[in-house]
Design an enzyme around this catalytic site. Sequence first.
Site, short mmCIF file in Angstrom:
data_model
loop_
_atom_site.label_atom_id
_atom_site.label_comp_id
_atom_site.label_asym_id
_atom_site.label_seq_id
_atom_site.Cartn_x
_atom_site.Cartn_y
_atom_site.Cartn_z
N TYR A 51 -23.36 14.50 21.16
CA TYR A 51 -22.15 14.37 20.34
C TYR A 51 -21.39 13.08 20.65
CZ TYR A 51 -22.29 19.19 18.46
OH TYR A 51 -22.63 20.35 17.79
N LYS A 64 -32.35 21.94 29.22
CA LYS A 64 -33.71 21.85 28.68
C LYS A 64 -34.39 20.68 29.38
CE LYS A 64 -36.92 23.21 25.77
NZ LYS A 64 -37.68 24.44 26.05
N ASP A 111 -33.41 27.55 25.40
CA ASP A 111 -34.04 28.32 24.32
C ASP A 111 -34.31 29.75 24.77
OD1 ASP A 111 -35.86 27.23 26.11
OD2 ASP A 111 -37.31 26.58 24.61
N ASP A 113 -21.57 30.06 19.45
CA ASP A 113 -21.60 30.66 18.10
C ASP A 113 -22.56 31.86 18.07
OD1 ASP A 113 -19.93 28.54 17.33
OD2 ASP A 113 -20.87 28.42 15.35
N ASP A 120 -22.03 24.34 22.01
CA ASP A 120 -21.55 24.58 20.64
C ASP A 120 -22.39 25.67 19.99
OD1 ASP A 120 -19.88 24.16 18.50
OD2 ASP A 120 -20.82 22.30 17.83
N1 GGG Z 1 -12.23 24.80 15.12
C1 GGG Z 1 -13.56 24.43 15.28
C2 GGG Z 1 -14.05 23.46 14.27
O1 GGG Z 1 -13.29 22.85 13.56
N2 GGG Z 1 -15.36 23.30 14.24
C3 GGG Z 1 -15.99 22.32 13.43
C4 GGG Z 1 -17.05 21.58 14.20
O2 GGG Z 1 -18.05 21.18 13.62
N3 GGG Z 1 -16.83 21.36 15.49
C5 GGG Z 1 -17.71 20.66 16.33
C6 GGG Z 1 -17.34 20.87 17.78
O3 GGG Z 1 -16.68 21.84 18.12
O4 GGG Z 1 -17.71 20.03 18.60
#
Ligand code: GGG
Length: 328
Positions: free
Chosen positions: A120, A167, A199, A227, A223
Amino acid sequence: MAHEIAVIPGDGIGGEVVPAATTVLAETPADFEFVRGDAGDATRAETGAALPEQTRTVAAAADATLFGAAGETAADVILPLREVVGSYANVRPARTYPGVGALAPDADIVFVRENTEGVYAGIESEIADGVRTLTRVTTEAACERIAEFGFTYAAENGYDQVTIAHKANVMRETDGLFLDVARRVGGEHETGYETALMDALATDLVMRPETYGVVICPNLAGDVLSDLAAGLVGGLGLLPSANVGRENALFEPVHGTAPDIAGEGVANPTATVLSAAMLLDHLDHPEVAAAVRGAVETVLAEGPTTPDLGGTATTDEMTNAIVTQMDF
Ligand code: GGG
């Protein structure tokens, strides 16, 4: 003195759940001054900038920031906002609450996600027609900082198990460094730890969620795995998060903009209200934070709840019920 809170709803249901959380905060005995900042897809369409300078200034000056959700402009909004507040650790608790029909009846997992680098870091290029590359950045300093944060968080919050997700058998240099450093830091702490290929960890989180405590993750893995855990405990509407830095912090629901329900007034406010509870902890109001969490738990168990949880309540109805249940 009042705490100055930067309030940045962002896009989609951010505009519904952030006002719900500020309503809850305003009803607590803590004293707040809310300063609004605009950001996101709509802001870019209006002003040309997804994160205007004025919003950065508001977040930088505030004692803490409450953020909603980012859509297409996520990389231009939430990543730089985390930088503005100097955050390096994204804490995402995934808990099963009584009364919520969850796949995992007894989960209490906290994902501690490195949130300054990894894939990221935003270093992407098109190097030839049809060929694009991404550079992953992993530094020893950031690995050490997140591992130290994760093990300290586990010790201070009563978790007796830490899992280091990686990983390293494929990403030998980058995740290899993450793993080596996290192991070394783990050896300096008393909490027991294991390492897990991310994984295989995804599978095991689904099959044995109750066996996990704190999970320390590189950026993308954190991330995704959080989820996944949201799905286990009842949905994305339930997961709060804190982006913690040395001096400042930003709080946001784990969920995004939910364009399928945005504007209908039925978004679940739980994740953002629980993020506000994390903000209260951060600002040293633990009793107030506990009262907010208690009210949320009562409403999750007794209703009224929003449609994602099987109820028929609107965002406002669920929020008002939380406010009514708060006991200070
Ligand atoms: N509130 C979480 C949000 O807006 N997520 C959108 C997203 O793509 N976030 C990437 C991240 O949390 O790094």
